[in-house]
Design a protein around this motif. Structure first.
Motif, short mmCIF file in Angstrom:
data_model
loop_
_atom_site.label_atom_id
_atom_site.label_comp_id
_atom_site.label_asym_id
_atom_site.label_seq_id
_atom_site.Cartn_x
_atom_site.Cartn_y
_atom_site.Cartn_z
N VAL A 49 0.84 -1.21 0.00
CA VAL A 49 0.00 0.00 0.00
C VAL A 49 0.86 1.25 0.00
N VAL A 50 1.90 1.27 0.83
CA VAL A 50 2.77 2.44 0.90
C VAL A 50 3.48 2.68 -0.43
N ALA A 51 3.98 1.58 -1.03
CA ALA A 51 4.67 1.74 -2.32
C ALA A 51 3.74 2.31 -3.38
N LEU A 52 2.51 1.86 -3.40
CA LEU A 52 1.55 2.37 -4.39
C LEU A 52 1.18 3.82 -4.10
N VAL A 53 1.03 4.14 -2.81
CA VAL A 53 0.74 5.53 -2.47
C VAL A 53 1.88 6.43 -2.91
N VAL A 54 3.12 5.99 -2.65
CA VAL A 54 4.29 6.79 -3.05
C VAL A 54 4.34 6.94 -4.56
N ALA A 55 4.02 5.81 -5.27
CA ALA A 55 4.04 5.88 -6.72
C ALA A 55 2.97 6.82 -7.24
N TRP A 128 5.25 1.19 12.44
CA TRP A 128 4.67 1.80 11.26
C TRP A 128 4.50 3.31 11.44
N PHE A 129 3.99 3.71 12.58
CA PHE A 129 3.83 5.15 12.80
C PHE A 129 5.18 5.85 12.84
N THR A 130 6.17 5.21 13.44
CA THR A 130 7.51 5.80 13.46
C THR A 130 8.07 5.91 12.05
N GLY A 131 7.91 4.83 11.28
CA GLY A 131 8.36 4.87 9.89
C GLY A 131 7.64 5.92 9.08
N ILE A 156 0.73 5.72 4.97
CA ILE A 156 1.52 4.89 5.91
C ILE A 156 0.72 4.59 7.17
N VAL A 157 -0.01 5.57 7.68
CA VAL A 157 -0.83 5.36 8.87
C VAL A 157 -1.90 4.29 8.61
N ILE A 158 -2.56 4.40 7.46
CA ILE A 158 -3.60 3.42 7.12
C ILE A 158 -3.00 2.03 6.95
N ALA A 159 -1.85 1.96 6.25
CA ALA A 159 -1.19 0.67 6.07
C ALA A 159 -0.75 0.09 7.41
N GLY A 160 -0.30 0.94 8.33
CA GLY A 160 0.11 0.46 9.65
C GLY A 160 -1.04 -0.11 10.44
N LEU A 161 -2.21 0.54 10.37
CA LEU A 161 -3.37 0.02 11.07
C LEU A 161 -3.78 -1.34 10.54
N LEU A 205 -12.58 -2.65 11.29
CA LEU A 205 -12.05 -1.31 11.09
C LEU A 205 -10.59 -1.36 10.62
N LEU A 206 -9.79 -2.23 11.21
CA LEU A 206 -8.37 -2.26 10.90
C LEU A 206 -8.06 -2.96 9.59
N THR A 207 -8.76 -4.04 9.32
CA THR A 207 -8.38 -4.86 8.16
C THR A 207 -9.27 -4.68 6.94
N SER A 208 -10.40 -4.06 7.09
CA SER A 208 -11.29 -3.85 5.94
C SER A 208 -11.52 -2.37 5.68
N ALA A 209 -11.91 -1.63 6.72
CA ALA A 209 -12.19 -0.21 6.52
C ALA A 209 -10.93 0.59 6.22
N ALA A 210 -9.81 0.28 6.91
CA ALA A 210 -8.57 1.04 6.70
C ALA A 210 -8.05 0.92 5.27
N PRO A 211 -7.97 -0.29 4.65
CA PRO A 211 -7.54 -0.35 3.25
C PRO A 211 -8.45 0.43 2.31
N VAL A 212 -9.75 0.42 2.61
CA VAL A 212 -10.67 1.18 1.76
C VAL A 212 -10.37 2.67 1.86
N LEU A 213 -10.01 3.14 3.06
CA LEU A 213 -9.62 4.54 3.21
C LEU A 213 -8.35 4.84 2.41
N GLY A 214 -7.43 3.89 2.34
CA GLY A 214 -6.24 4.05 1.50
C GLY A 214 -6.61 4.19 0.04
N LEU A 215 -7.58 3.39 -0.38
CA LEU A 215 -8.04 3.50 -1.76
C LEU A 215 -8.65 4.88 -2.02
#
Length: 507
Positions: A49-55, A128-131, A156-161, A205-215
């Motif tokens: 997720v982070v790599a795609l966000v960065v891209a 993750w939050f530190t990174g 990164i926050v969403i991916a960490g959650l 919330l952590l494994t379904s809602a958070a990735p959707v927020l990343g999208l």
């Protein structure tokens, strides 16, 4: 039956022999290495997720900016893996210690072992939050605009959650053997703050809602950014896989123990009480399993009390008494008493080997017990080589006279067929006082009255007359069925201690 606290505690599974389960090194190595590998695997989703966000957010970045950000991201990921595994081992080092030594954990060590999934997921989230802070700071330092930096930080926050959520579920699954060992020594006592309902909601919330927020974050990137469509598709696939995997793990964590409980409930319903369910969860499911063990222990205790009561008053009588709730306090009852005594037993004690004599007595009593209980009577007491049997107390019988006379005939016939001893049997009827007599430390249910004395006198007379079986006319008069066809009058006799003659019958 009410159990005291020590009794309830003893009803639960006792601490297992840890050395037999976890004292070998391969088990421990597989468990911790497995947690490390799964922890890294869980964080791969976040890295994607982070790599795609960065891209998506850095299509217009120059080569220097992109190289620095990606290099920083790679370094943070590598460092996070090393720090995460090391931190996990350090936090759970006491768990590793008692596993390696094969020792039963203390209460504190058991609780620490049960916190393993939570500790590992918290470590993952902190890393993750530190990174995220480091990577966002580097992005800002190389000249990225505020929108890009905020987007990277949010991703990164969403991916960490999400990674923390999947790490919790995976570690919880892998550390199941450790949890069972810990719960065997420290069963759950109270419901957790976050029950099953809140755990499932948090998992979603952590494994379904958070990735959707990343999208959503990728789709709302500024128009100058590129790769949005491709990145969105990959993140959507990751969200679906992550949500499905987390749902499957959560369902398995709940479904397997419940299926096990259904199986053992069926076994208990079939009468198997030698069951102890291993406690596999520190939450509500574990409380259900511990409560089930308490319940089965209570059933075993009830069966033990019933067995003791049955040995006291006879199994068939005990079952009826327990069902009807008959009182065992003092009361006036109309009963039929049967007294059975071995003829010439004193001579036999002198002429017979003690072991053989006791064996003969046991075979004699087995016949008496079998016939009396089979007819619904109470074998009230053994008196040396004699037995007092009562029909009509503590449980009333529809035709106590017929039951008593029939049992008396069968006892005489079976003892004669046995060919080892001769007996005299007397049967009498009348009112008696029935109830518990004795002291606080020693009680006995018994009947006291003239019918008992009369039965004993008739037994002595039967041995003198060689009739073997005598009954008073009062018993014959109470008959309502066909039992009277077997009995004939033999005359009248004045029994010892009486002034008037008693009409007697034999069969």
């Amino acid at each position: 039956m009410t159990q005291t606290a020590p009794q309830r505690a003893s009803a639960r599974p006792q601490p297992v022999e840890v050395a037999l389960v976890a004292g070998n090194l391969p088990f421990v190595i597989r468990t911790f290495l497995g947690m490390s590998v799964l922890g890294i695997g869980a964080n791969v989703f976040g890295v994607v997720v982070v790599a795609l966000v960065v891209a998506a957010m850095n299509a217009t970045a120059n080569r220097h900016q992109l190289t620095v950000i990606l290099a920083t991201t790679g370094g943070v990921v590598l460092l996070s893996v090393l720090v995460g595994v090391t931190a996990g081992v350090l936090v759970q080092r006491r768990t590793l210690r008692w596993l390696l030594r094969g020792e039963s954990p203390s209460t504190a060590d058991a609780r620490r072992a049960l916190r393993m999934p939570r500790d590992m997921s918290v470590i993952a989230a902190v890393l993750w939050f530190t990174g995220g802070i480091v990577i966002s700071a580097v992005a800002g330092a190389v000249g990225e605009d505020a929108t890009t930096t905020i987007g990277i930080a949010g991703g990164i926050v969403i991916a960490g959650l999400s990674s923390a959520g999947i790490t919790y579920l995976l570690i919880r699954r892998v550390s199941g053997p450790i949890a069972r060992l810990a719960l065997a020594s420290c069963p759950p006592e109270t419901a957790p703050v976050l029950g099953v309902r809140w755990q499932l909601l948090l998992n979603w919330l952590l494994t379904s809602a958070a990735p959707v927020l990343g999208l959503v974050l990728i789709l709302t990137a500024p128009s100058g950014k590129s790769h949005i469509v491709g990145a969105s598709i990959v993140v959507a696939v990751v969200a679906l896989v992550l949500g499905g995997a987390s749902t499957a793990l959560a369902a398995r964590a709940i479904g397997e123990p419940l299926r096990g409980m259904v199986d053992v409930l069926h076994r208990v319903g079939a009468g198997d009480l030698d069951i102890i369910v291993p406690i596999e969860d520190a939450g509500e499911i574990g409380l259900v399993q511990a409560g089930f063990n308490d319940m089965v222990a209570g059933l075993r205790e009830r069966d033990r009390v019933t067995d003791l009561f049955g040995r006291h008053v006879g199994s068939s009588v005990a079952q009826v008494a327990l069902r009807s709730g008959v009182t065992l306090s003092g009361e006036l009852r109309d009963v039929v008493a049967v007294f059975v005594d071995i003829t010439d037993s004193m001579r036999r004690t002198r002429d017979t080997d003690p072991v053989e004599f006791v064996g003969m007595l046991n075979r004699f009593y087995e016949i008496v017990v079998d016939e009396v209980e089979g007819a619904g009577g109470l074998l009230n007491k053994f008196e040396g080589d004699a037995a007092l049997c009562v029909f009509g107390a503590p449980v009333e019988l529809i035709d106590a006279a017929a039951a008593a006379l029939g049992a008396a005939r069968r006892i005489r016939d079976r003892v004669f067929a046995m060919g080892e001893v001769e007996v005299g049997v007397g049967v009498a009827a009348g009112p008696v006082v029935a109830g518990q007599v004795g002291t606080r430390s020693r009680l006995e249910y018994t009947v006291i009255g003239d019918a008992v004395n009369e039965a004993a006198r008739l037994t002595a007379l039967s041995k003198e007359m060689r009739q073997h079986l005598l009954a008073s006319a009062d018993v014959i008069e109470r008959l309502t069925g066909s039992e009277g066809e077997h009995w004939l009058p033999v005359g009248s006799v004045v029994l010892k201690g009486r002034d008037v003659p008693t009409d007697i019958w034999t069969a």
